[in-house]
Design a protein around this motif. Structure first.
Motif, mmCIF file in Angstrom:
data_model
loop_
_atom_site.group_PDB
_atom_site.id
_atom_site.type_symbol
_atom_site.label_atom_id
_atom_site.label_comp_id
_atom_site.label_asym_id
_atom_site.label_seq_id
_atom_site.Cartn_x
_atom_site.Cartn_y
_atom_site.Cartn_z
ATOM 1 N N CYS A 150 -16.584 2.200 -5.706
ATOM 2 C CA CYS A 150 -16.162 3.210 -6.689
ATOM 3 C C CYS A 150 -17.153 4.365 -6.592
ATOM 4 C CB CYS A 150 -16.190 2.611 -8.094
ATOM 5 S SG CYS A 150 -15.776 3.806 -9.385
ATOM 6 N N ALA A 151 -16.644 5.586 -6.571
ATOM 7 C CA ALA A 151 -17.525 6.758 -6.496
ATOM 8 C C ALA A 151 -17.198 7.714 -7.630
ATOM 9 C CB ALA A 151 -17.355 7.467 -5.156
ATOM 10 N N GLU A 152 -18.244 8.103 -8.368
ATOM 11 C CA GLU A 152 -18.073 9.132 -9.399
ATOM 12 C C GLU A 152 -18.337 10.483 -8.761
ATOM 13 O OE1 GLU A 152 -20.084 8.800 -13.086
ATOM 14 O OE2 GLU A 152 -19.545 6.693 -13.350
ATOM 15 N N TRP A 185 0.914 4.339 -15.550
ATOM 16 C CA TRP A 185 1.163 4.661 -14.142
ATOM 17 C C TRP A 185 0.881 3.461 -13.241
ATOM 18 C CZ3 TRP A 185 -1.924 4.929 -9.753
ATOM 19 C CH2 TRP A 185 -1.397 5.639 -8.667
ATOM 20 N N LEU A 186 -0.215 2.745 -13.568
ATOM 21 C CA LEU A 186 -0.672 1.633 -12.720
ATOM 22 C C LEU A 186 0.394 0.556 -12.579
ATOM 23 C CD1 LEU A 186 -3.344 0.889 -11.284
ATOM 24 C CD2 LEU A 186 -3.956 -0.457 -13.295
ATOM 25 N N PHE A 187 1.148 0.320 -13.644
ATOM 26 C CA PHE A 187 2.135 -0.765 -13.614
ATOM 27 C C PHE A 187 3.565 -0.252 -13.509
ATOM 28 C CE2 PHE A 187 -1.655 -2.839 -15.289
ATOM 29 C CZ PHE A 187 -1.733 -3.885 -14.390
ATOM 30 N N ASP A 188 3.722 1.003 -13.109
ATOM 31 C CA ASP A 188 5.054 1.542 -12.844
ATOM 32 C C ASP A 188 5.484 1.073 -11.455
ATOM 33 O OD1 ASP A 188 7.299 2.977 -12.244
ATOM 34 O OD2 ASP A 188 6.515 4.911 -12.926
ATOM 35 N N GLU A 189 6.384 0.103 -11.432
ATOM 36 C CA GLU A 189 6.765 -0.515 -10.158
ATOM 37 C C GLU A 189 7.598 0.403 -9.269
ATOM 38 O OE1 GLU A 189 8.511 -4.367 -10.789
ATOM 39 O OE2 GLU A 189 6.906 -4.956 -12.165
ATOM 40 N N SER A 200 -8.964 -2.104 -8.086
ATOM 41 C CA SER A 200 -10.098 -1.198 -8.326
ATOM 42 C C SER A 200 -10.024 -0.551 -9.705
ATOM 43 C CB SER A 200 -10.123 -0.081 -7.272
ATOM 44 O OG SER A 200 -10.141 -0.611 -5.996
ATOM 45 N N VAL A 201 -8.817 -0.138 -10.098
ATOM 46 C CA VAL A 201 -8.682 0.514 -11.405
ATOM 47 C C VAL A 201 -8.921 -0.499 -12.542
ATOM 48 C CG1 VAL A 201 -7.114 1.743 -12.954
ATOM 49 C CG2 VAL A 201 -7.185 2.354 -10.537
#
Ligand SMILES: Nc1nc(=O)c2ncn([C@@H]3O[C@H](COP(=O)(O)OP(=O)(O)O[C@H]4O[C@H](CO)[C@@H](O)[C@H](O)[C@H]4O)[C@@H](O)[C@H]3O)c2[nH]1
Ligand SMILES: [Mg+2]
Length: 210
Positions: A150-152, A185-189, A200-201
């Protein structure tokens, strides 16, 4: 279970990117065959832009995603074709974290830094890149290592356009997803995503208590 012997590996055919193999072995006294693939290990970097409180992802056309989303037609000469009028290229678009194969003689975190610059245009200091985890991916077919980071980043670090290496034919869009919209958004199939992006998220939410 763990008593494996007489292992052989034979090539089917090979490219610089993948190497299909037929593996024979004896497990607990039973002869077996398994078809698998040697592929490069990879690094994957979840980019979080602090200046605008958003994730920065890449979107690419992935031929493998496309051909697995369509019905192919067998031609008389044995080749398979796809009716691209019926099956648009959007079916092959995939949202991913910035990622790349491990094919250079330098550290994983240095490869991660290079991929962030090439694909997303951020010149991120090495100390801003932290390890999430490493794991075996595609265990049925490839079993390669995926190394997650992970990069900030901030807007100040944006020194180039990103978009990938043109000389290698890479065509990459940058997509910013605000943190506050990311759970839905993450679980929008309906949106193709690589599993390492989801992992990662979820790590980010857990690590930062979001
Ligand atoms: N695969 C392949 N086949 C070709 O025929 C083929 N022909 C040319 N190339 C070139 O190989 C390079 C591959 O680019 P990257 O190093 O950025 O790797 P990615 O394809 O982004 O793959 C990463 O990200 C994926 C998603 O997170 C993960 O699944 C992978 O594990 C992870 O390595 C590009 O320069 C491309 O022009 C091919 N590459
Ligand atoms: Mg890549």
């Amino acid at each position: 279970m763990e008593k494996i012997s007489d292992v052989t590996i034979q090539p089917c055919s090979s490219t610089p990117y993948i190497k299909p193999l037929r593996i024979t072995y004896t497990q607990d006294g039973v002869k077996k065959i398994w078809d698998a693939m040697k592929v490069h290990d990879s690094v994957c970097v979840l980019l979080y832009n602090k200046s605008r409180d958003c994730f920065v992802f890449v979107r690419q056309f992935r031929p493998a995603v496309y051909i697995n989303s369509v019905v192919t037609e067998k031609q008389a000469d044995g080749t398979e074709t796809v009716d691209s009028a019926k099956y648009p290229g959007t079916l092959g678009l995939s949202y991913e974290c910035c990622a790349g194969i491990v094919d250079k003689d330098c550290s994983l975190v240095e490869i991660a830094k290079m991929e962030v610059l090439e694909e997303c245009g951020y010149d991120v200091p090495l100390e801003n890149i932290q390890k999430i985890t490493s794991y075996k991916s595609g265990t049925g077919v490839s079993g390669a290592m995926d190394h997650l980071f992970c990069a900030e980043v901030t807007d100040v670090m944006k020194t180039g356009p990103g978009g990938g290496l043109k000389e290698e034919g890479e065509l990459i869009d940058l997509i910013e997803i605000p943190l506050r919209e990311s759970r839905k958004w993450l679980f929008d199939e309906a949106i193709n995503k690589d599993g390492e992006l989801i992992l990662s998220v979820l790590w980010f939410y857990d690590h930062y208590g979001k």
